[in-house]
Each structure stands twice: as structure tokens, then as C-alpha cells.
Design an enzyme around this catalytic site. Structure first.
Site, mmCIF file in Angstrom:
data_model
loop_
_atom_site.group_PDB
_atom_site.id
_atom_site.type_symbol
_atom_site.label_atom_id
_atom_site.label_comp_id
_atom_site.label_asym_id
_atom_site.label_seq_id
_atom_site.Cartn_x
_atom_site.Cartn_y
_atom_site.Cartn_z
ATOM 1 N N TYR A 57 1.439 -8.395 14.783
ATOM 2 C CA TYR A 57 1.090 -6.981 14.582
ATOM 3 C C TYR A 57 -0.024 -6.554 15.545
ATOM 4 C CZ TYR A 57 3.536 -7.697 10.129
ATOM 5 O OH TYR A 57 4.465 -8.025 9.152
ATOM 6 N N HIS A 115 6.042 -16.854 10.035
ATOM 7 C CA HIS A 115 6.555 -15.481 10.040
ATOM 8 C C HIS A 115 8.091 -15.433 10.000
ATOM 9 C CE1 HIS A 115 5.455 -11.180 11.573
ATOM 10 N NE2 HIS A 115 6.504 -11.139 10.796
HETATM 11 N N1 LIG Z 1 7.377 -10.776 7.136
HETATM 12 C C1 LIG Z 1 8.104 -9.909 7.816
HETATM 13 O O1 LIG Z 1 9.009 -10.275 8.576
HETATM 14 C C2 LIG Z 1 7.834 -8.467 7.681
HETATM 15 C C3 LIG Z 1 6.676 -8.065 7.038
HETATM 16 N N2 LIG Z 1 6.376 -6.732 6.895
HETATM 17 C C4 LIG Z 1 5.146 -6.372 6.144
HETATM 18 O O2 LIG Z 1 5.506 -5.520 5.064
HETATM 19 C C5 LIG Z 1 4.737 -4.336 5.141
HETATM 20 C C6 LIG Z 1 5.470 -3.169 4.537
HETATM 21 O O3 LIG Z 1 6.698 -2.954 5.176
HETATM 22 P P1 LIG Z 1 6.979 -1.735 6.212
HETATM 23 O O4 LIG Z 1 8.049 -2.191 7.121
HETATM 24 O O5 LIG Z 1 5.708 -1.297 6.795
HETATM 25 O O6 LIG Z 1 7.643 -0.610 5.310
HETATM 26 P P2 LIG Z 1 7.382 0.133 3.923
HETATM 27 O O7 LIG Z 1 8.640 0.037 3.142
HETATM 28 O O8 LIG Z 1 6.109 -0.311 3.313
HETATM 29 O O9 LIG Z 1 7.278 1.654 4.365
HETATM 30 C C7 LIG Z 1 6.233 2.158 5.152
HETATM 31 C C8 LIG Z 1 6.589 3.594 5.538
HETATM 32 O O10 LIG Z 1 6.726 4.379 4.352
HETATM 33 C C9 LIG Z 1 5.776 5.457 4.373
HETATM 34 N N3 LIG Z 1 5.267 5.590 3.009
HETATM 35 C C10 LIG Z 1 4.407 4.769 2.363
HETATM 36 N N4 LIG Z 1 4.197 5.200 1.111
HETATM 37 C C11 LIG Z 1 4.935 6.308 0.943
HETATM 38 C C12 LIG Z 1 5.127 7.207 -0.147
HETATM 39 N N5 LIG Z 1 4.520 7.030 -1.311
HETATM 40 N N6 LIG Z 1 5.958 8.267 0.051
HETATM 41 C C13 LIG Z 1 6.588 8.444 1.236
HETATM 42 N N7 LIG Z 1 6.446 7.625 2.298
HETATM 43 C C14 LIG Z 1 5.616 6.558 2.151
HETATM 44 C C15 LIG Z 1 4.716 5.066 5.365
HETATM 45 O O11 LIG Z 1 4.154 6.205 5.983
HETATM 46 P P3 LIG Z 1 2.568 6.552 5.878
HETATM 47 O O12 LIG Z 1 1.833 5.392 6.478
HETATM 48 O O13 LIG Z 1 2.441 7.794 6.682
HETATM 49 O O14 LIG Z 1 2.285 6.760 4.414
HETATM 50 C C16 LIG Z 1 5.519 4.257 6.378
HETATM 51 O O15 LIG Z 1 6.185 5.121 7.278
HETATM 52 C C17 LIG Z 1 4.445 -4.203 6.633
HETATM 53 O O16 LIG Z 1 3.442 -3.251 6.902
HETATM 54 C C18 LIG Z 1 4.111 -5.618 6.967
HETATM 55 O O17 LIG Z 1 2.787 -5.910 6.546
HETATM 56 C C19 LIG Z 1 7.250 -5.775 7.366
HETATM 57 C C20 LIG Z 1 8.400 -6.124 8.041
HETATM 58 C C21 LIG Z 1 8.778 -7.503 8.263
HETATM 59 O O1 LIG Z 2 6.781 -6.546 10.597
HETATM 60 C C1 LIG Z 2 7.108 -7.735 10.702
HETATM 61 O O2 LIG Z 2 6.564 -8.642 10.075
HETATM 62 C C2 LIG Z 2 8.176 -8.084 11.601
HETATM 63 O O3 LIG Z 2 8.643 -9.202 11.636
HETATM 64 C C3 LIG Z 2 8.639 -7.009 12.466
HETATM 65 O O4 LIG Z 2 8.745 -7.406 13.796
HETATM 66 C C4 LIG Z 2 9.939 -6.515 12.020
HETATM 67 O O5 LIG Z 2 10.935 -7.431 12.269
HETATM 68 C C5 LIG Z 2 10.188 -5.203 12.614
HETATM 69 O O6 LIG Z 2 9.741 -4.249 12.048
HETATM 70 C C6 LIG Z 2 10.954 -5.087 13.833
HETATM 71 O O7 LIG Z 2 11.186 -3.729 14.095
#
Ligand SMILES: NC(=O)C1=CN([C@@H]2O[C@H](COP(=O)(O)OP(=O)(O)OC[C@H]3O[C@@H](n4cnc5c(N)ncnc54)[C@H](OP(=O)(O)O)[C@@H]3O)[C@@H](O)[C@H]2O)C=CC1
Ligand SMILES: O=C(O)C(=O)[C@@H](O)[C@H](O)C(=O)CO
Length: 283
Positions: A57, A115
Site C-alpha cells: 500500500y 499478503h
Molecule cells: N489482503 C488483501 O489482498 C486485500 C486487503 N484489502 C484491505 O481491506 C480494506 C478494505 O477493502 P477496500 O478494497 O478498501 O474496500 P471496501 O469494501 O472497504 O470499500 C471502500 C470504499 O467504500 C467507500 N465507503 C466506505 N464506507 C462507506 C459507506 N458507509 N457508504 C458508502 N461508501 C463507503 C469508501 O469511500 P470513502 O473512503 O470515500 O468513504 C471506499 O471507496 C483495504 O483498505 C485493505 O486494507 C483490500 C483488498 C485486498
Molecule cells: O489491497 C490489497 O491488499 C491488494 O492486494 C490489492 O492489490 C488488491 O488486489 C487490489 O485492490 C488490486 O486492485
């Protein structure tokens, strides 16, 4: 739920190693620079204690700065990071983690995850051995994985005797992963949900979610996050907006009926993108 800027009403769970983890965390993907630091501090002010970051990140410095600048003591916080694919291997994992700790300005991570398994590389067991060593050295309190399948978990346990505390997986009502959650429960692994809100890409308009929101007098996002708790997972929603941060954390004053949970799980249709850990690899 009401939270002052110094306290948190977020309940906790016990992991299989005895460590205590908050039942909801703040995702920090794409929270960068000064704006990102401000959003993370706002999250802490709004009661979040679990912060989820990763080497990939490119915001461990921002998370570390927010921890230092927040009004909450480091020991009240629960910091998770993740070893990226390009650092797989025993020595590489130890070096990677030392670098993460330096960027975070921390002496210890609360939870460190692999990860992505990147099966074609074939090094996730060695990476896991590196995490076990780091736990023994006290640089990491709990160790876990992300995006691991049932056979991969079985392999780690068979080859090292150490069960991950957590498996962080893609999980939302469109991809409820019922069988993997059951397997986690059977071996004492805590499920964590990534993209728990499906990144606000249409999920909130689905009828079972909208109807439950109306029935309980809450917002659809709260229904979705409560659903994660009901199915036994720990969501880490990302929001940089203080109002949405508060809303998302305010899910402990109501519960869903079994019929509501079943209807929401019935929205199943598959992954958000094609990130099947058998084929999708991230370095
Ligand atoms: N281990 C892995 O491979 C992965 C881990 N992750 C982790 O998981 C976390 C969460 O997943 P992520 O992919 O960010 O997606 P989320 O499902 O948490 O969604 C985030 C999005 O939703 C919006 N949002 C948040 N709360 C609300 C609400 N109450 N109403 C409307 N919109 C909302 C946010 O906008 P805003 O900020 O403007 O509120 C943002 O655009 C990541 O940040 C990361 O830490 C994610 C992907 C892969
Ligand atoms: O957010 C994470 O932890 C990821 O692994 C990301 O790279 C994820 O795969 C992603 O959002 C790619 O668009």
C-alpha cells in the site's frame, strides 16, 4: 454507540494465540500522504483501533505517523501489515518485516500476514517459517495469512505445526465464502473480510440489504458490516470520510435475524474481480 476521541466502544475477540483483536478495523488501502495521515487519525478518533496496512500500500510511513500523532497510546492500537510476494522466503520475510517496522516506527507489529500465496513461486511455507521466527523474536505478536485456500492452510499446518491466527480473504455478500469460513472455524482461524463493502459498487441497493436497513433503522453499509459479524468474520472497511468511519463502526447496537443473514448471503454471485489466489499473484 457513542465514542469519545480517547475511548473505543468496539468489542474485541480472542485469537487462537490468546491475543485480543478488535471486531472491526480500518482498511487503509490508498490512504497516502498528508491526507491519508489525517484520515487515519480521524479513524482512531472515531474509535478504530485496528489499522490494516501492507508493504504494497506504500503507506506504512503514513500509518506510523498517524499512530504517533494520534491521542491514543500505541498499546491500545492493533497494527497489521503484510509481506508482499517479492519478499517471500525465510530471510526475505525477516528483512521485509524489519523494514516495515522501521517505516512504521514501531518495535512490534500486532499482526503480520503473508499478503498473497503466489503458488507458482512456491515459497509460502518458507515465508511462514520466517513469520514464526519473527513471532519467537517478539517482533510480531500474531501471525497469519491472506488469500489462502483450505489446502494451503492445511499444508502450512502440516509442515510447520503452526496454525495461522487469521486468514484475510475477499468476503462480501456477493462472495460469502461460506465453506472457507466453516473450515476456519473448525481449525480456530479468525476470518477477516477484505473489500467488505464491495467498494460501494452497487451492493447497497440490493433488496435484502435495503430492507434490513429499513427494518433496523440503520444504513445499508451498516447492515453489510453487521452481516460480516453475523457470519463470523471481522471486517476492515476503508473510509477516509469521518462520517462514514463513524457510521461503519456503529454496528454493535443491533443484530440481523437468521432469515436476514440468509437472504443477504443469497446475493452470492462471485468475486469482485478475478482475484482467485490459485491464479492471481501479486508481487
Ligand atoms: N489482503 C488483501 O489482498 C486485500 C486487503 N484489502 C484491505 O481491506 C480494506 C478494505 O477493502 P477496500 O478494497 O478498501 O474496500 P471496501 O469494501 O472497504 O470499500 C471502500 C470504499 O467504500 C467507500 N465507503 C466506505 N464506507 C462507506 C459507506 N458507509 N457508504 C458508502 N461508501 C463507503 C469508501 O469511500 P470513502 O473512503 O470515500 O468513504 C471506499 O471507496 C483495504 O483498505 C485493505 O486494507 C483490500 C483488498 C485486498
Ligand atoms: O489491497 C490489497 O491488499 C491488494 O492486494 C490489492 O492489490 C488488491 O488486489 C487490489 O485492490 C488490486 O486492485
Amino acid at each position: 454507540m457513542s465514542t469519545s476521541e480517547h475511548s473505543s466502544a468496539i468489542p474485541t475477540l480472542e485469537l487462537n494465540d490468546g491475543a485480543i483483536i478488535p471486531q472491526i478495523g480500518l482498511g487503509t488501502y490508498a490512504m497516502r500522504d498528508a491526507e491519508g495521515i489525517g484520515a487515519i487519525i480521524a479513524g482512531i478518533d472515531n474509535g478504530y483501533r485496528l489499522l490494516d496496512t501492507a508493504v504494497n500500500y506504500e503507506n506504512e510511513r503514513e500509518v506510523g505517523r498517524a499512530v504517533i500523532d494520534s491521542k491514543v497510546g500505541r498499546d491500545e492500537l492493533f497494527i497489521t501489515s503484510k509481506v508482499p510476494g517479492r519478499h517471500h522466503g525465510y530471510d526475505e520475510t525477516i528483512a521485509s518485516t524489519e523494514e516495515s517496522l522501521a517505516r512504521l516506527e514501531l518495535e512490534r507489529l500486532d499482526l503480520h500476514l503473508i499478503h498473497w500465496p503466489n503458488p507458482s513461486v512456491g515459497k509460502y511455507v518458507e515465508t511462514w517459517r520466517g513469520l514464526i521466527e519473527l513471532r519467537e523474536r517478539g517482533l510480531v505478536t500474531s501471525i497469519g495469512v491472506s488469500n489462502f485456500t483450505e489446502p494451503m492452510l492445511e499444508q502450512l499446518i502440516a509442515e510447520t505445526g503452526v496454525t495461522p491466527a487469521v486468514n484475510q480473504i475477499e468476503l462480501h455478500p456477493y462472495f460469502p465464502q461460506t465453506e472457507l469460513i466453516s473450515f476456519h472455524k473448525s481449525i480456530g482461524v479468525q476470518t477477516e473480510s477484505w473489500s467488505p463493502l464491495y467498494r460501494d459498487q452497487g451492493l447497497f441497493d440490493e433488496a435484502p440489504i435495503a430492507e434490513a436497513a429499513q427494518a433496523h433503522g440503520v444504513e445499508p453499509a451498516q447492515v453489510v458490516l453487521r452481516w460480516h459479524l453475523e457470519v463470523g468474520s471481522l471486517p476492515i472497511p476503508k473510509s477516509a470520510n469521518p462520517d462514514r468511519q463513524r457510521l461503519n463502526a456503529d454496528i454493535f447496537g443491533f443484530s440481523l435475524t437468521p432469515a436476514e443473514v440468509a437472504a443477504i448471503s443469497g446475493l452470492e454471485r462471485g468475486r469482485m474481480k478475478n482475484r482467485d489466489p490459485l491464479t492471481h499473484e501479486e508481487m
